[in-house]
Scaffold this motif. Structure first.
Motif, PDB file in Angstrom:
ATOM      1  N   VAL A  62       0.850  -1.200   0.000  1.00 44.04           N
ATOM      2  CA  VAL A  62       0.000   0.000   0.000  1.00 44.04           C
ATOM      3  C   VAL A  62       0.879   1.243   0.000  1.00 44.04           C
ATOM      4  CG1 VAL A  62      -1.760   1.300   1.259  1.00 44.04           C
ATOM      5  CG2 VAL A  62      -1.850  -1.200   1.223  1.00 44.04           C
ATOM      6  N   THR A  63       0.541   2.199  -0.872  1.00 49.52           N
ATOM      7  CA  THR A  63       1.325   3.431  -0.970  1.00 49.52           C
ATOM      8  C   THR A  63       0.410   4.646  -0.870  1.00 49.52           C
ATOM      9  OG1 THR A  63       2.944   2.340  -2.407  1.00 49.52           O
ATOM     10  CG2 THR A  63       2.936   4.755  -2.379  1.00 49.52           C
ATOM     11  N   PHE A  64       0.726   5.529   0.054  1.00 50.95           N
ATOM     12  CA  PHE A  64       0.095   6.850   0.137  1.00 50.95           C
ATOM     13  C   PHE A  64       1.074   7.846  -0.482  1.00 50.95           C
ATOM     14  CE2 PHE A  64      -2.778   4.797   2.846  1.00 50.95           C
ATOM     15  CZ  PHE A  64      -3.791   5.647   3.247  1.00 50.95           C
ATOM     16  N   ASP A  65       0.637   8.522  -1.541  1.00 55.31           N
ATOM     17  CA  ASP A  65       1.527   9.432  -2.265  1.00 55.31           C
ATOM     18  C   ASP A  65       0.973  10.852  -2.204  1.00 55.31           C
ATOM     19  OD1 ASP A  65       3.473  10.527  -3.892  1.00 55.31           O
ATOM     20  OD2 ASP A  65       2.611   9.746  -5.757  1.00 55.31           O
ATOM     21  N   HIS A  66       1.513  11.667  -1.288  1.00 58.21           N
ATOM     22  CA  HIS A  66       1.142  13.080  -1.133  1.00 58.21           C
ATOM     23  C   HIS A  66      -0.383  13.247  -1.009  1.00 58.21           C
ATOM     24  CE1 HIS A  66       5.240  14.428  -1.855  1.00 58.21           C
ATOM     25  NE2 HIS A  66       5.288  13.609  -2.898  1.00 58.21           N
ATOM     26  N   VAL A  67      -0.957  12.524  -0.071  1.00 59.46           N
ATOM     27  CA  VAL A  67      -2.414  12.505   0.122  1.00 59.46           C
ATOM     28  C   VAL A  67      -2.840  13.625   1.071  1.00 59.46           C
ATOM     29  CG1 VAL A  67      -4.338  11.188   1.089  1.00 59.46           C
ATOM     30  CG2 VAL A  67      -2.635  10.046  -0.355  1.00 59.46           C
ATOM     31  N   SER A  68      -3.850  14.374   0.661  1.00 59.64           N
ATOM     32  CA  SER A  68      -4.460  15.407   1.506  1.00 59.64           C
ATOM     33  C   SER A  68      -5.970  15.215   1.478  1.00 59.64           C
ATOM     34  CB  SER A  68      -4.113  16.816   1.021  1.00 59.64           C
ATOM     35  OG  SER A  68      -2.725  17.055   1.133  1.00 59.64           O
ATOM     36  N   TYR A  69      -6.590  15.528   2.605  1.00 65.07           N
ATOM     37  CA  TYR A  69      -8.043  15.360   2.700  1.00 65.07           C
ATOM     38  C   TYR A  69      -8.595  16.389   3.675  1.00 65.07           C
ATOM     39  CZ  TYR A  69     -12.629  13.317   3.614  1.00 65.07           C
ATOM     40  OH  TYR A  69     -13.979  13.135   3.752  1.00 65.07           O
ATOM     41  N   SER A  70      -9.764  16.934   3.329  1.00 62.43           N
ATOM     42  CA  SER A  70     -10.428  17.897   4.212  1.00 62.43           C
ATOM     43  C   SER A  70     -11.898  17.546   4.321  1.00 62.43           C
ATOM     44  CB  SER A  70     -10.263  19.328   3.680  1.00 62.43           C
ATOM     45  OG  SER A  70     -10.784  19.435   2.365  1.00 62.43           O
ATOM     46  N   TYR A  71     -12.464  17.824   5.483  1.00 60.46           N
ATOM     47  CA  TYR A  71     -13.895  17.633   5.708  1.00 60.46           C
ATOM     48  C   TYR A  71     -14.625  18.902   5.300  1.00 60.46           C
ATOM     49  CZ  TYR A  71     -12.772  13.452   8.370  1.00 60.46           C
ATOM     50  OH  TYR A  71     -12.322  12.207   8.743  1.00 60.46           O
ATOM     51  N   GLY A  72     -15.606  18.762   4.432  1.00 59.79           N
ATOM     52  CA  GLY A  72     -16.333  19.929   3.952  1.00 59.79           C
ATOM     53  C   GLY A  72     -15.639  20.541   2.758  1.00 59.79           C
ATOM     54  N   THR A  73     -16.257  21.602   2.223  1.00 56.51           N
ATOM     55  CA  THR A  73     -15.710  22.308   1.071  1.00 56.51           C
ATOM     56  C   THR A  73     -15.754  23.808   1.328  1.00 56.51           C
ATOM     57  OG1 THR A  73     -17.895  22.333   0.016  1.00 56.51           O
ATOM     58  CG2 THR A  73     -16.401  20.500  -0.564  1.00 56.51           C
ATOM     59  N   GLY A  74     -15.025  24.534   0.505  1.00 58.90           N
ATOM     60  CA  GLY A  74     -15.038  25.987   0.605  1.00 58.90           C
ATOM     61  C   GLY A  74     -14.261  26.499   1.805  1.00 58.90           C
ATOM     62  N   PRO A  75     -14.561  27.720   2.226  1.00 60.59           N
ATOM     63  CA  PRO A  75     -13.807  28.336   3.335  1.00 60.59           C
ATOM     64  C   PRO A  75     -13.996  27.634   4.671  1.00 60.59           C
ATOM     65  CG  PRO A  75     -15.713  29.693   2.719  1.00 60.59           C
ATOM     66  CD  PRO A  75     -15.578  28.630   1.670  1.00 60.59           C
ATOM     67  N   ASP A  76     -15.077  26.853   4.806  1.00 61.44           N
ATOM     68  CA  ASP A  76     -15.338  26.157   6.069  1.00 61.44           C
ATOM     69  C   ASP A  76     -14.708  24.771   6.123  1.00 61.44           C
ATOM     70  OD1 ASP A  76     -16.867  28.315   6.943  1.00 61.44           O
ATOM     71  OD2 ASP A  76     -18.701  27.503   6.045  1.00 61.44           O
ATOM     72  N   ALA A  77     -13.960  24.397   5.077  1.00 63.28           N
ATOM     73  CA  ALA A  77     -13.360  23.064   5.037  1.00 63.28           C
ATOM     74  C   ALA A  77     -12.311  22.914   6.141  1.00 63.28           C
ATOM     75  CB  ALA A  77     -12.720  22.820   3.673  1.00 63.28           C
ATOM     76  N   ILE A  78     -12.276  21.724   6.744  1.00 62.48           N
ATOM     77  CA  ILE A  78     -11.331  21.425   7.815  1.00 62.48           C
ATOM     78  C   ILE A  78     -10.290  20.443   7.277  1.00 62.48           C
ATOM     79  CG2 ILE A  78     -11.055  20.466  10.130  1.00 62.48           C
ATOM     80  CD1 ILE A  78     -13.977  21.222  10.652  1.00 62.48           C
ATOM     81  N   LEU A  79      -9.043  20.875   7.211  1.00 59.77           N
ATOM     82  CA  LEU A  79      -7.976  20.028   6.700  1.00 59.77           C
ATOM     83  C   LEU A  79      -7.621  18.980   7.749  1.00 59.77           C
ATOM     84  CD1 LEU A  79      -6.045  19.624   4.299  1.00 59.77           C
ATOM     85  CD2 LEU A  79      -4.387  21.066   5.501  1.00 59.77           C
ATOM     86  N   ALA A  80      -7.873  17.709   7.426  1.00 59.10           N
ATOM     87  CA  ALA A  80      -7.631  16.622   8.375  1.00 59.10           C
ATOM     88  C   ALA A  80      -6.340  15.881   8.085  1.00 59.10           C
ATOM     89  CB  ALA A  80      -8.806  15.638   8.351  1.00 59.10           C
ATOM     90  N   VAL A  81      -5.959  15.762   6.830  1.00 62.93           N
ATOM     91  CA  VAL A  81      -4.735  15.077   6.415  1.00 62.93           C
ATOM     92  C   VAL A  81      -4.034  15.973   5.410  1.00 62.93           C
ATOM     93  CG1 VAL A  81      -3.776  13.059   5.267  1.00 62.93           C
ATOM     94  CG2 VAL A  81      -5.743  12.797   6.789  1.00 62.93           C
TER      95      VAL A  81
END
Length: 613
Positions: A371-390
């Motif tokens: 398994v390879t994670f390659d520069h993965v980013s994830y946020s909850y929600g969209t727009g200005p209210d999005a919360i960057l989790a990863v």
């Protein structure tokens, strides 16, 4: 002559004005109407048939009155002239009255039958559409979506649309066509009697227009407030155990109480003046007033030989039907407004963003189960209210190894694990298995298994719970999986064994339920396994058995485990330290001794272990 110009400041002020409530209401009405039209497409033909039949029924309603007038005229003529009643003529008009009345009722019932079948069909179509949509939405969506909203959509909103589909097309059409046809006939009898029949109608319409002013906006606001109360109620009921445990009202209870109080204040302020005006309007259509006007003035016309007694009686009966028809029409308009808001919510649910499906026609050969994670980013929600989790996470899980993912609460550990299970797709970067992105694997869940904190068992038999991932597994395969999960003996000791329905007096503990979930993962036999604190919610007596079952399950697989206990962390092949959504260190226990984040976590877990002892 000077010309007025607007300065930049004026323009800025103009653009900074608050939105016009009237314009917002119009926009909301248009959105509701579009949603309602979209939702009703599958049954539009049946509803049109129902309306046509309602028009026919409304027109047929005139003929019994025509028959009554003619019967009355025949009887009065015989009385005034002292001659015998023309029995053949009377019987002919009685037959016309009975036949047309029965025919009108029959057409009306057929119209309702058509629209009720349409309602059943539409309910099935909506539920099927939502189920199919929910089967393709990210699993993370279910944890982030307000459960009150989903419940209201699937239960309340579909129920609200029933009135609009099953009754409104027929009753609403009848409420327009039948009074109009009858009023036309009353003017045919005599224009003066026709005016008497509608004498109080303008007063009623004026009063109702006054009471209905702003009704659309208030209805939408009421519906929104009810949604808030519903959501707060679900939140409160979910946390009721905490409230009881601490013996005091918690925040969720206060939120529910505040929402309920706000709705009460809003509804009382809105309805009290409305009831007063509505009562005034209804007084203009009161039966005694209508009878006084029609029979009183009609008697004068009869005395002067302008009309007959039968004409007055017929138009008086027509006048008495108008209040009922208007009440039905008002109810239909109310149902239309409520159903529009419900339709918009249902359409929003049906248009929930989905995960792109993998192309099953393209073969994907995996080189390995690395398994390879390659520069993965994830946020909850969209727009200005999005919360960057990863944030920009990269690491590799070598095939056949055990990797521990550790970090403080809220650091992003569970998010990383659920991204591997494709509960959602990352906003950027790629997660791949054997060089193939997981978004391209249609059989992902035959390759990735997981055991979470919550066992997630369904109210079906234990056998079906274990074979959920492999529905065609044999009884022997289910038994072997249960044995590997250290739960076989306990299942067989139950009165109904593997046929015991979970949750229906099964008497299983949390630890036993967790081992059933492990048996399910054993049966799937996925080469990659995610363990998200699988023993966190179990009792100490079950913990050892669960650890044994997990050891059996993890053997020979690529394992990603979220764990906190030092002895688990020390025994793994690789440790990944996560802090605030970032990977801050990767290595073995001995290699991470000097890492400040790891040392802090090790100290905390060690202290927790000493406290447990």
């Amino acid at each position: 002559m000077t010309t007025a110009t607007s300065s930049p400041t004026d323009q800025s002020d103009e653009h900074g004005l608050e939105p016009d409530p009237a314009e917002e209401h119009k926009a909301q009405q248009k959105a509701d109407a579009r949603a309602l039209k979209d939702l009703m497409k599958p049954v539009a033909g049946q509803l049109a048939i129902g309306r046509i039949l309602a028009v026919i029924s409304g027109i047929l309603a005139v003929f019994p009155y025509v028959a009554l007038v003619h019967i009355g005229d025949v009887l009065l003529d015989a009385y005034n002239t002292g001659t015998a009643v023309d029995r053949d003529e009377v019987e002919r008009w009685i037959r016309i009255l009975v036949i047309t009345f029965a025919l009108r009722l029959f057409v009306y019932l057929i119209a309702l039958l058509v629209t009720h079948f349409a309602d059943v069909k539409l309910g099935h179509v909506i539920q099927l559409r939502l189920v199919r949509r929910f089967a393709r939405v990210p699993l993370a969506w279910f944890t982030s979506t307000n459960s009150g909203r989903v419940r209201k959509g699937l239960q309340d909103d579909i129920g609200t649309i029933h009135q609009l589909i099953a009754h409104q097309p027929v009753d609403g059409t009848m409420a327009i066509v039948m009074p109009l046809a009858l009023m036309v006939y009353s003017f045919v009898i005599d224009w003066r009697l026709g005016l008497l029949a509608i004498a109080t109608l303008p007063l009623y319409v004026g009063a109702m227009s006054l009471s209905m002013r702003g009704m659309g906006g208030k209805t939408a606001e009421m519906d929104q407030r009810l949604s808030t109360v519903s959501a707060r109620m679900v939140e409160f009921v979910t946390g009721i155990a905490v409230v009881k445990a601490f013996g005091r009202v918690g925040r969720s209870h206060r939120n529910y109480q505040d929402a309920a109080d706000e709705f009460y204040d809003f509804y009382s302020e809105w309805v009290k003046p409305l009831i007063r005006v509505s009562a005034l309007g209804m007084s203009f259509l009161a039966v005694p007033l209508i009878l006084v006007i029609n029979i009183g003035i009609g008697s004068i016309l009869v005395h002067n030989g302008i009309v007959s007694t039968a004409d007055v009686l017929a138009t008086s009966l027509i006048a008495l039907l108008i209040p009922y028809a208007l009440e039905t029409l008002m109810h239909s308009m109310w149902s239309q407004q409520i159903a529009g808001a419900s339709a918009l919510r249902l359409v929003d649910l049906a248009n929930t963003p989905i995960l792109p499906s993998a192309d099953e026609t393209v073969p994907h050969e995996l080189r390995s189960h690395e398994v390879t994670f390659d520069h993965v980013s994830y946020s909850y929600g969209t727009g200005p209210d999005a919360i960057l989790a990863v944030d920009d996470v990269s690491f590799t899980l070598p095939e056949g190894t055990v990797t521990a993912l550790i970090g403080p609460s809220g650091s992003g550990k569970s998010t990383i694990a659920t991204l591997l299970a494709r509960f959602d797709d990352p906003r950027s970067g790629t997660i791949s298995i054997g060089g193939v992105p997981i978004a391209h694997l249609p059989d992902l869940y035959s390759r990735v298994g997981f055991v979470l904190q919550d066992a997630q068992l369904l109210n079906i038999s234990i056998r079906d719970n274990i074979s959920l991932g492999r529905p065609h597994a044999t009884d022997d395969e289910v038994r072997r999986a249960a044995g590997a999960a250290r739960i076989l003996d306990e299942i067989e000791s139950l009165p109904h064994g593997f046929d015991t329905v979970y949750g229906a007096d099964s008497g299983l503990s949390g630890g036993q339920a967790q081992r059933i979930a492990i048996a399910r993962a054993v049966l799937v036999d996925a080469p990659i396994l995610i363990l998200d604190e699988a023993t966190a919610l179990t009792d100490p007596e079950s913990e050892h058995q669960i650890q044994q079952a997990l050891s059996t399950l993890a053997h020979g697989r690529t394992v990603l485990v979220i764990a906190h206990r030092p002895e688990v962390i020390k025994g793994v092949d690789q440790i990944i330290v996560v802090n605030d959504g970032h990977v801050t260190a990767i290595g073995k226990h001995e290699e991470l001794q000097d890492n400040p984040d790891y040392a802090r976590l090790w100290k905390l877990t060690g202290a927790a272990k000493r406290v447990q002892k």
